[in-house]
Design a protein around this motif. Structure first.
Motif, PDB file in Angstrom:
ATOM      1  N   MET A   9     -13.093  73.832  31.836  1.00 60.45           N
ATOM      2  CA  MET A   9     -14.285  74.008  31.008  1.00 60.45           C
ATOM      3  C   MET A   9     -15.550  73.942  31.863  1.00 60.45           C
ATOM      4  O   MET A   9     -16.455  74.734  31.747  1.00 60.45           O
ATOM      5  N   LYS A  10     -15.577  72.993  32.767  1.00 57.97           N
ATOM      6  CA  LYS A  10     -16.754  72.828  33.620  1.00 57.97           C
ATOM      7  C   LYS A  10     -16.938  74.028  34.520  1.00 57.97           C
ATOM      8  O   LYS A  10     -18.050  74.500  34.733  1.00 57.97           O
ATOM      9  N   VAL A  60     -17.386  80.321  18.118  1.00 56.10           N
ATOM     10  CA  VAL A  60     -17.216  79.955  19.520  1.00 56.10           C
ATOM     11  C   VAL A  60     -18.364  80.505  20.360  1.00 56.10           C
ATOM     12  O   VAL A  60     -18.799  79.867  21.328  1.00 56.10           O
ATOM     13  N   SER A  61     -18.902  81.668  20.008  1.00 54.96           N
ATOM     14  CA  SER A  61     -20.049  82.229  20.739  1.00 54.96           C
ATOM     15  C   SER A  61     -21.261  81.316  20.585  1.00 54.96           C
ATOM     16  O   SER A  61     -21.956  81.007  21.563  1.00 54.96           O
ATOM     17  N   TYR A  62     -21.513  80.868  19.359  1.00 55.45           N
ATOM     18  CA  TYR A  62     -22.644  79.975  19.137  1.00 55.45           C
ATOM     19  C   TYR A  62     -22.426  78.635  19.823  1.00 55.45           C
ATOM     20  O   TYR A  62     -23.354  78.043  20.378  1.00 55.45           O
ATOM     21  N   SER A  87     -24.068  74.841  23.857  1.00 57.45           N
ATOM     22  CA  SER A  87     -23.653  73.967  24.950  1.00 57.45           C
ATOM     23  C   SER A  87     -24.443  74.266  26.219  1.00 57.45           C
ATOM     24  O   SER A  87     -24.914  73.355  26.912  1.00 57.45           O
ATOM     25  N   ILE A  88     -24.588  75.554  26.521  1.00 55.55           N
ATOM     26  CA  ILE A  88     -25.371  75.945  27.700  1.00 55.55           C
ATOM     27  C   ILE A  88     -26.818  75.507  27.537  1.00 55.55           C
ATOM     28  O   ILE A  88     -27.437  74.978  28.462  1.00 55.55           O
ATOM     29  N   LYS A 101     -31.309  71.981  29.143  1.00 56.84           N
ATOM     30  CA  LYS A 101     -32.412  71.106  28.749  1.00 56.84           C
ATOM     31  C   LYS A 101     -32.445  69.830  29.578  1.00 56.84           C
ATOM     32  O   LYS A 101     -33.510  69.255  29.829  1.00 56.84           O
ATOM     33  N   THR A 102     -31.272  69.371  30.025  1.00 61.93           N
ATOM     34  CA  THR A 102     -31.211  68.129  30.802  1.00 61.93           C
ATOM     35  C   THR A 102     -31.707  68.308  32.235  1.00 61.93           C
ATOM     36  O   THR A 102     -31.889  67.334  32.953  1.00 61.93           O
TER      37      THR A 102
END
Length: 242
Positions: free
Chosen positions: A1-2, A49-51, A56-57, A62-63
């Motif tokens: 996933m990462k 899943v697209s949303y 998530s991105i 933002k961080t």
């Protein structure tokens, strides 16, 4: 996933030059009323899943400290990479762009630390007994020893020490642990590598270390923020040799 996320992340940010190379288009007349975007309705598993990937991105971006993005270009880069289209920046160019953006965002976020450190060092160097080296390291001799000095950065030494931030908050201390620490001088921050080589065995020095000779733009763990100027009291107990 990462791994998947990182690939998308690089592609999304790396196409910023697209916005700069687009041909100008005629501006549309200003709308007479504020346009309200229609709410997104997730009608299928693919929509969901697209949303989910998009949110998530966005949350991860933002961080980083970045305040805004060109979202149209971000989506263009994501689509180009995901569909195998021709990307505008190669991987090296993209990574350089990302690194510069994140460094600048982080630097802006911690401007207060940079200013605080610079102001402190400017005032501190005026104090009697404080000496400044060519690198910008400042030191004060608390106790002058007469024993051997380290002769090279490859030497190992045994020391006791205490480290604090400029506000006096202690982040580490061998005294509190009840035992000194031994290490090669080329395995520690540059301020220590330089400063301890100035010391005779039996000496106790106070080092005032600018952020670029300490943990730099990244800081270290939860206790040392990025761009922190640090203060260390160091007692050189023994030179172990190479």
């Amino acid at each position: 996933m990462k791994k998947i996320f990182l690939t998308i992340f690089v592609s999304g940010i790396s196409i910023t030059s697209f916005a700069q190379t687009k041909k100008p288009v005629a501006k549309k007349p200003a709308a007479t009323a504020k346009t309200i975007s229609a709410p997104v309705v997730l009608k299928s598993g693919l929509d969901s899943v697209s949303y989910a990937f998009g949110s998530s991105i966005g949350a991860s971006l933002k961080t980083t400290g970045l305040s805004t993005m060109n979202y149209d270009v971000l989506l263009k880069g994501l689509k180009d990479a995901f569909t195998g289209g021709k990307v505008i920046l190669n991987q090296q160019q993209a990574q350089q762009c990302i690194n510069e953006a994140l460094t600048n965002a982080n630097k802006d976020k911690f401007t207060g630390n940079i200013t605080e450190g610079k102001t402190f060092l400017e005032q501190n160097k005026k104090r009697a007994g404080v000496k400044t080296t060519a690198s910008g390291l400042q030191y004060e001799v608390l106790t002058a020893g007469t024993g051997a000095k380290p002769t090279a950065a490859t030497d190992s030494v045994l020391v006791n020490y205490k480290g604090t931030l400029l506000n006096g908050k202690q982040f580490d201390s061998s005294y509190d642990r009840g035992e000194p620490i031994s290490f090669p001088l080329n395995r520690v921050i540059p301020g220590w590598t330089e400063g301890v080589q100035l010391m005779n065995t039996g000496s106790k020095y106070k080092l005032f270390v600018p952020y670029n000779l300490a943990y730099g733009e990244r800081g270290y763990g939860p206790d040392i923020p990025p761009y922190s100027t640090l203060i260390f009291e160091i007692e050189l107990l023994k030179v172990n040799g190479k």
